[in-house]
Write a protein that holds these residues in place. Structure first.
Motif, PDB file in Angstrom:
ATOM      1  N   ASN A  43      18.619 -42.844  41.570  1.00 52.76           N
ATOM      2  CA  ASN A  43      19.393 -41.664  41.953  1.00 52.76           C
ATOM      3  C   ASN A  43      18.854 -40.435  41.222  1.00 52.76           C
ATOM      4  N   ALA A  44      17.533 -40.244  41.324  1.00 51.05           N
ATOM      5  CA  ALA A  44      16.875 -39.138  40.624  1.00 51.05           C
ATOM      6  C   ALA A  44      17.362 -37.796  41.171  1.00 51.05           C
ATOM      7  N   ARG A  45      17.475 -36.815  40.272  1.00 49.43           N
ATOM      8  CA  ARG A  45      17.839 -35.458  40.692  1.00 49.43           C
ATOM      9  C   ARG A  45      16.594 -34.673  41.097  1.00 49.43           C
ATOM     10  N   TYR A  46      15.472 -34.943  40.425  1.00 47.73           N
ATOM     11  CA  TYR A  46      14.237 -34.208  40.689  1.00 47.73           C
ATOM     12  C   TYR A  46      13.070 -35.194  40.779  1.00 47.73           C
ATOM     13  N   LEU A  47      12.198 -34.946  41.761  1.00 48.67           N
ATOM     14  CA  LEU A  47      10.996 -35.763  41.946  1.00 48.67           C
ATOM     15  C   LEU A  47       9.769 -34.871  41.897  1.00 48.67           C
ATOM     16  N   TYR A  48       8.737 -35.341  41.185  1.00 50.02           N
ATOM     17  CA  TYR A  48       7.484 -34.603  41.075  1.00 50.02           C
ATOM     18  C   TYR A  48       6.343 -35.531  41.440  1.00 50.02           C
ATOM     19  N   MET A  49       5.561 -35.129  42.434  1.00 44.40           N
ATOM     20  CA  MET A  49       4.454 -35.963  42.879  1.00 44.40           C
ATOM     21  C   MET A  49       3.204 -35.646  42.077  1.00 44.40           C
ATOM     22  N   THR A  50       2.445 -36.694  41.759  1.00 45.71           N
ATOM     23  CA  THR A  50       1.196 -36.501  41.029  1.00 45.71           C
ATOM     24  C   THR A  50       0.173 -37.527  41.475  1.00 45.71           C
ATOM     25  N   SER A  51      -1.077 -37.177  41.296  1.00 46.03           N
ATOM     26  CA  SER A  51      -2.194 -38.080  41.539  1.00 46.03           C
ATOM     27  C   SER A  51      -3.465 -37.277  41.316  1.00 46.03           C
ATOM     28  N   GLN A  52      -4.581 -37.968  41.430  1.00 47.07           N
ATOM     29  CA  GLN A  52      -5.859 -37.280  41.408  1.00 47.07           C
ATOM     30  C   GLN A  52      -6.315 -37.013  42.829  1.00 47.07           C
ATOM     31  N   GLY A  53      -6.580 -35.750  43.146  1.00 42.15           N
ATOM     32  CA  GLY A  53      -7.345 -35.443  44.334  1.00 42.15           C
ATOM     33  C   GLY A  53      -6.613 -35.309  45.647  1.00 42.15           C
ATOM     34  N   ALA A  54      -7.222 -35.844  46.700  1.00 40.26           N
ATOM     35  CA  ALA A  54      -6.945 -35.438  48.076  1.00 40.26           C
ATOM     36  C   ALA A  54      -5.566 -35.820  48.585  1.00 40.26           C
ATOM     37  N   GLY A  96      19.040 -30.022  53.383  1.00 41.51           N
ATOM     38  CA  GLY A  96      18.016 -29.030  53.647  1.00 41.51           C
ATOM     39  C   GLY A  96      17.056 -28.782  52.507  1.00 41.51           C
ATOM     40  N   LYS A  97      17.315 -29.367  51.344  1.00 39.05           N
ATOM     41  CA  LYS A  97      16.427 -29.179  50.200  1.00 39.05           C
ATOM     42  C   LYS A  97      15.205 -30.082  50.329  1.00 39.05           C
ATOM     43  N   PRO A  98      14.110 -29.751  49.649  1.00 37.69           N
ATOM     44  CA  PRO A  98      12.892 -30.565  49.772  1.00 37.69           C
ATOM     45  C   PRO A  98      13.061 -31.930  49.122  1.00 37.69           C
ATOM     46  N   VAL A  99      12.350 -32.898  49.651  1.00 33.93           N
ATOM     47  CA  VAL A  99      12.355 -34.237  49.042  1.00 33.93           C
ATOM     48  C   VAL A  99      11.692 -34.181  47.675  1.00 33.93           C
ATOM     49  N   TYR A 100      10.533 -33.540  47.586  1.00 33.38           N
ATOM     50  CA  TYR A 100       9.802 -33.423  46.319  1.00 33.38           C
ATOM     51  C   TYR A 100       9.954 -32.012  45.766  1.00 33.38           C
ATOM     52  N   ASP A 101      10.186 -31.942  44.460  1.00 36.50           N
ATOM     53  CA  ASP A 101      10.539 -30.681  43.815  1.00 36.50           C
ATOM     54  C   ASP A 101       9.378 -30.011  43.095  1.00 36.50           C
ATOM     55  N   GLY A 102       8.213 -30.629  43.107  1.00 35.14           N
ATOM     56  CA  GLY A 102       7.047 -30.042  42.468  1.00 35.14           C
ATOM     57  C   GLY A 102       5.875 -30.993  42.512  1.00 35.14           C
ATOM     58  N   PHE A 103       4.680 -30.444  42.186  1.00 38.60           N
ATOM     59  CA  PHE A 103       3.445 -31.220  42.249  1.00 38.60           C
ATOM     60  C   PHE A 103       2.589 -30.921  41.031  1.00 38.60           C
ATOM     61  N   LEU A 104       2.012 -31.980  40.461  1.00 39.32           N
ATOM     62  CA  LEU A 104       0.985 -31.827  39.431  1.00 39.32           C
ATOM     63  C   LEU A 104      -0.253 -32.553  39.924  1.00 39.32           C
ATOM     64  N   VAL A 105      -1.336 -31.801  40.105  1.00 35.23           N
ATOM     65  CA  VAL A 105      -2.547 -32.325  40.741  1.00 35.23           C
ATOM     66  C   VAL A 105      -3.679 -32.390  39.720  1.00 35.23           C
ATOM     67  N   LYS A 106      -4.290 -33.553  39.579  1.00 38.57           N
ATOM     68  CA  LYS A 106      -5.521 -33.678  38.805  1.00 38.57           C
ATOM     69  C   LYS A 106      -6.705 -33.566  39.760  1.00 38.57           C
ATOM     70  N   THR A 107      -7.676 -32.767  39.405  1.00 33.41           N
ATOM     71  CA  THR A 107      -8.924 -32.654  40.171  1.00 33.41           C
ATOM     72  C   THR A 107      -8.681 -32.228  41.615  1.00 33.41           C
ATOM     73  N   PRO A 108      -8.250 -30.985  41.845  1.00 34.26           N
ATOM     74  CA  PRO A 108      -7.958 -30.530  43.212  1.00 34.26           C
ATOM     75  C   PRO A 108      -9.221 -30.192  43.992  1.00 34.26           C
ATOM     76  N   GLY A 109      -9.972 -31.211  44.398  1.00 34.25           N
ATOM     77  CA  GLY A 109     -11.248 -30.978  45.053  1.00 34.25           C
ATOM     78  C   GLY A 109     -11.162 -30.630  46.515  1.00 34.25           C
ATOM     79  N   GLY A 110     -10.009 -30.864  47.135  1.00 36.54           N
ATOM     80  CA  GLY A 110      -9.863 -30.562  48.552  1.00 36.54           C
ATOM     81  C   GLY A 110      -8.954 -31.568  49.227  1.00 36.54           C
ATOM     82  N   VAL A 111      -8.475 -31.223  50.404  1.00 32.63           N
ATOM     83  CA  VAL A 111      -7.584 -32.108  51.147  1.00 32.63           C
ATOM     84  C   VAL A 111      -8.399 -33.181  51.865  1.00 32.63           C
ATOM     85  N   GLY A 112      -7.682 -34.219  52.332  1.00 32.73           N
ATOM     86  CA  GLY A 112      -8.337 -35.314  53.038  1.00 32.73           C
ATOM     87  C   GLY A 112      -7.986 -35.334  54.516  1.00 32.73           C
TER      88      GLY A 112
END
Length: 477
Positions: A206-217, A235-251
């Motif tokens: 029952n998390a209040r905030y979710l943050y997505m993370t990973s390396q890359g695409a 109406g609020k977003p499912v994920y509340d923020g992002f931390l990206v390692k190595t943002p080389g581009g989308v896939g």
């Protein structure tokens, strides 16, 4: 907000426009001597004692239906195939005492680069997440499904993202290795959204905030293409923020999807309404991810380029699976599988970076991301790195490069992955003496650097104390 175009029926458009559905969760799956999760906390290269930390680990099977999309040049999503079934697994680590749970959960898209699940970001920041009472959740993506099944088919019999259109042949140049796969990687986007809904409505959290993370695409593609379409019932977003390692581009958006060209507007995350922090090692710096920082509420964004850091270091491998589990999942050496931890030797051989140049920045960035998303406290800004006579100027600084006792390289000569690997070249005692004169003076300079980083919120106070203790003990080498 980008639009979704549905090319089937009006009734289906209405379903697509509604809140992200809740998937089916099965579990926690029992653990026995012969049946345990892949990358269980006690079966890692550096095992994690969850009981000592006051944490528990639970595994769930998640199943539901997902759309396969095309991603148009104007950023709109087109439903190519609706409502295709999928099944994956998630691994949840949370405080055993629910009262200790912070309400913040880090959701890591497990790295499938080696064809099995690799919790790279947990390797960097698991200590800090535990210290703050955060939960960690790992999600298996299509690229690791075959390895899970081979590892323990009885535990993961239904896990899969079966291609709902097996007659489709990818156009020349499209799909890469995925072009001949029986898995449809395009099903992962709705799956990731649905997992988020489950984590905010159960799954032991029952998390209040979710943050997505990973390396890359994968994380970048989700943020750029899917984030604004994934909403809760309120109406609020499912994920509340992002931390990206190595943002080389989308896939690719799907198995046979077209690659997004360099310079295309879709390559850069803009205006998704939640904070995004991209962390880039000095050894990864390039033009593809560059864009200005922003405090606009519709487009909160930071890029942190970390001085002295290489693309990969030993911390990334702390949550790498044990060799015996790797072999159970993908076969034995000689069958084209990578050996532990690297399958090549660089020339000359190197001492892989062990200093936590990236680790402490990630720890601070996660805390700043949580503060930004939950309290509106914007994190610091860093100037971008420029190179002068081979020396990095600017970026996120740290005592390891500003009060050095070694030279850090951010790439290495040799085959394969060597170009991604940095090394540490310790100074001899004469050079150290010429720089600092005495250990006491060295400690003082380290303390000054650490205090500035903590005050400016680049690193946590706890990590700052660790650096000072290392300096006092003489183990910053």
């Amino acid at each position: 907000m980008r639009k979704i175009i549905v090319v089937i029926a009006i009734a289906y458009f209405a379903a697509t426009a509604s809140a992200t559905p809740l998937p089916k969760l099965t579990g926690p799956i029992p653990v026995t001597a012969n049946s345990f999760p892949f990358i269980a906390a006690d079966r890692l290269f550096q095992p994690l004692d969850l009981k000592k930390a006051g944490y528990v680990e639970e595994e769930y099977i998640v199943s539901g239906t997902a759309n396969v999309y095309d991603w148009a040049a104007d950023g709109s999503l087109i439903v190519k195939t609706p409502n295709a079934p999928y099944s994956t697994r998630i691994l949840v680590r949370r405080p055993a005492d629910r009262a200790r749970f912070s309400g913040h959960a880090i959701v890591e898209l497990l790295n499938p680069a080696r064809r099995f699940d690799w919790a790279m970001m947990s390797g960097y920041s698991r200590d800090s997440l535990i210290e703050h009472g955060d939960a960690w959740v790992g999600i298996t993506l299509p690229g690791s499904v075959d390895a899970l099944r081979k590892f323990n088919d009885a535990r993961y019999p239904a896990v899969g993202f079966a291609n709902p259109d097996p007659t489709e042949t990818c156009a020349a140049g499209r799909g890469g290795a995925a072009a001949t796969s029986t898995q449809e990687e395009g099903l992962r986007w709705d799956m990731i959204s649905q997992v988020g809904v489950a984590l905010k409505n159960g799954a032991g959290l029952n998390a209040r905030y979710l943050y997505m993370t990973s390396q890359g695409a994968d994380v970048l593609t989700y943020a750029a293409a899917i984030q604004t379409h994934a909403t809760l019932g309120n109406g609020k977003p499912v994920y509340d923020g992002f931390l990206v390692k190595t943002p080389g581009g989308v896939g690719r958006i799907r198995r046979c999807g077209a690659a997004v060209p360099k310079g295309d507007a879709r390559q850069t995350v803009h205006n998704i309404g939640v904070p995004v922090i991209e962390v880039v090692a000095q050894g990864e710096i390039g033009p593809d991810y560059q864009r200005p920082d922003s405090d606009d509420p519709k487009d909160p964004f930071r890029i942190y380029e970390v001085a002295g850091a290489a693309h990969i270091d030993t911390w990334a491998y702390r949550d790498f699976p044990l060799m015996e589990d790797q072999l159970a999942a993908i076969g034995t050496p000689g069958q084209g599988t990578p050996a532990w931890p690297f399958n090549v030797k660089c020339d000359p051989e190197i001492a892989l970076q062990e200093h936590p140049l990236l680790k402490y920045v990630f720890d601070g960035a996660f805390v700043n991301l949580e503060q930004w998303a939950s309290k509106g406290i914007a994190p610091p800004k860093a100037e971008r790195i420029t190179m002068k006579d081979g020396v990095a100027i600017g970026g996120v600084r740290n005592p390891y490069v500003d009060v050095p006792v070694a030279t850090f390289t951010t790439t290495s000569p040799g085959p394969g992955t060597c170009r991604e690997l940095g090394s540490t070249l310790p100074f001899d005692s004469a050079k150290i003496d010429s720089l600092y004169g005495s250990h006491k003076k060295y400690e003082a300079k380290v303390a000054e650097s650490v205090d500035a980083m903590v005050k400016e919120r680049w690193i946590t106070k706890s990590d700052g104390q660790k650096i000072k203790a290392e300096a006092a003990a003489g183990i910053i080498k």
